[in-house]
Enzyme design. Structure first.
Site, PDB file in Angstrom:
ATOM      1  N   ASN A 143       0.837  -1.205   0.000  1.00 53.19           N
ATOM      2  CA  ASN A 143       0.000   0.000   0.000  1.00 53.19           C
ATOM      3  C   ASN A 143       0.870   1.252   0.000  1.00 53.19           C
ATOM      4  OD1 ASN A 143       0.627  -0.871   2.654  1.00 53.19           O
ATOM      5  ND2 ASN A 143      -1.023   0.359   3.535  1.00 53.19           N
ATOM      6  N   GLU A 145       0.561   5.430   0.515  1.00 50.92           N
ATOM      7  CA  GLU A 145      -0.231   6.600   0.908  1.00 50.92           C
ATOM      8  C   GLU A 145       0.515   7.852   0.480  1.00 50.92           C
ATOM      9  OE1 GLU A 145      -0.871   5.998   5.108  1.00 50.92           O
ATOM     10  OE2 GLU A 145      -1.894   4.092   4.735  1.00 50.92           O
ATOM     11  N   CYS A 154      -4.144   0.834  -2.535  1.00 55.02           N
ATOM     12  CA  CYS A 154      -3.980  -0.346  -1.692  1.00 55.02           C
ATOM     13  C   CYS A 154      -2.966  -1.291  -2.339  1.00 55.02           C
ATOM     14  CB  CYS A 154      -5.307  -1.079  -1.562  1.00 55.02           C
ATOM     15  SG  CYS A 154      -6.537  -0.177  -0.607  1.00 55.02           S
ATOM     16  N   GLU A 156      -3.188  -4.418  -3.129  1.00 55.40           N
ATOM     17  CA  GLU A 156      -3.759  -5.248  -4.195  1.00 55.40           C
ATOM     18  C   GLU A 156      -3.789  -4.466  -5.505  1.00 55.40           C
ATOM     19  OE1 GLU A 156      -4.939  -4.548  -1.173  1.00 55.40           O
ATOM     20  OE2 GLU A 156      -6.401  -6.017  -0.471  1.00 55.40           O
ATOM     21  N   CYS A 187     -10.414  -4.406   1.352  1.00 60.93           N
ATOM     22  CA  CYS A 187     -11.440  -3.366   1.440  1.00 60.93           C
ATOM     23  C   CYS A 187     -12.432  -3.512   0.285  1.00 60.93           C
ATOM     24  CB  CYS A 187     -10.797  -1.982   1.420  1.00 60.93           C
ATOM     25  SG  CYS A 187     -10.109  -1.515  -0.175  1.00 60.93           S
ATOM     26  N   CYS A 190     -11.044  -2.660  -3.202  1.00 63.72           N
ATOM     27  CA  CYS A 190     -10.187  -3.710  -3.777  1.00 63.72           C
ATOM     28  C   CYS A 190     -11.012  -4.904  -4.225  1.00 63.72           C
ATOM     29  CB  CYS A 190      -9.115  -4.143  -2.786  1.00 63.72           C
ATOM     30  SG  CYS A 190      -7.784  -2.935  -2.710  1.00 63.72           S
TER      31      CYS A 190
END
Ligand code: THU
Length: 233
Positions: A143, A145, A154, A156, A187, A190
């Site tokens: 991930n 940010e 993310c 994935e 999430c 994803c």
């Protein structure tokens, strides 16, 4: 079917048919490709620059320039100002292009643990790692940010967008780990993106205390959003 090899043709864009691609050069000299990856839920689409910058950061590198011709990426100005990127509106001869394909690890759980150290978690301190298995090799994701919370990716989706930019569209399975959560659960966004790109594939979720569960991706998104009215407009 003829294999698409030029990055200008690699976008996954069944809804808009809009090609969008770029390369982001890292301070290391490595250049990261990015293409547009759409989703049937349009706001979940990934822009070329978002994919390329996140791929760069996920590799422990820092973006310094962007090579972009053709259609401009959405929110290009944000990425340029956030990372102080030099914008170069042509694509030169590139030598050090990031190759996302790694050998298949002998122990995926150990590889996931190692990979987590590369997560860029400036807001959450919550690392996630993913290993995407393709017939050509294993693609890594963590991930990432960035300053704007909603523009990171993310783990994935870092792995999937790297695959699409490398011209890979067939996936056998994906492993995901989130060591700071008791139970690893992708999430909703994803699940939506995974379900569009690899619905029949398997997802392995690595939970705490060495437990592992195995699911069909499509089972993680029952009654997902679909509409024939949106495709090929
Ligand atoms: N995250 C993932 O990488 N994958 C998921 O499926 C859930 C959430 C990341 C995104 C963000 O960096 C952090 O976890 C907290 O939301």
């Amino acid at each position: 079917m003829k294999e698409k090899s030029s990055i200008s043709e690699l976008s996954y864009n069944p809804y808009s048919k809009r090609d969008e691609y770029c390369y982001v050069e890292g301070k290391s000299g490595v250049v990261y490709p990015g293409v547009r990856v759409e989703n049937i839920s349009f706001p979940l689409s990934i822009s070329a620059v978002q994919a390329a910058v996140c791929s760069c950061l996920a590799n422990g590198d820092q973006p310094k320039a962007i090579y972009q011709t053709g259609n401009r990426s959405e929110l290009l100005e944000y990425w340029i100002s956030e990372f102080d990127l030099e914008l170069i509106e042509e694509i030169p001869e590139l030598t050090q292009i990031y190759n996302p394909l790694y050998p298949f690890p002998e122990h995926p759980e150990k590889e996931l643990e190692k990979l987590c150290k590369q997560a860029v978690t400036i807001h959450s301190d919550f690392p996630v790692s993913a290993l995407l298995y393709t017939e050509k090799g294993c693609i890594h994701g963590v991930n990432v940010e960035v300053g704007a919370w909603s523009l990171g990716l993310c783990a994935e989706r870092v792995a999937l967008s790297r695959a699409i930019a490398a011209g890979i569209r067939q996936f056998s399975h994906i492993h995901v780990a989130a060591p700071k959560s008791e139970f690893c659960s992708p999430c909703g966004a994803c699940r939506q993106v995974l379900n569009e790109l690899m619905p029949k594939s398997i997802i392995y979720l690595h939970h705490n205390k060495n437990s592992l569960t195995k699911h069909f991706v499509e089972h993680l998104l029952p009654n997902g959003f679909t509409s024939g009215a949106l495709k090929n407009r």
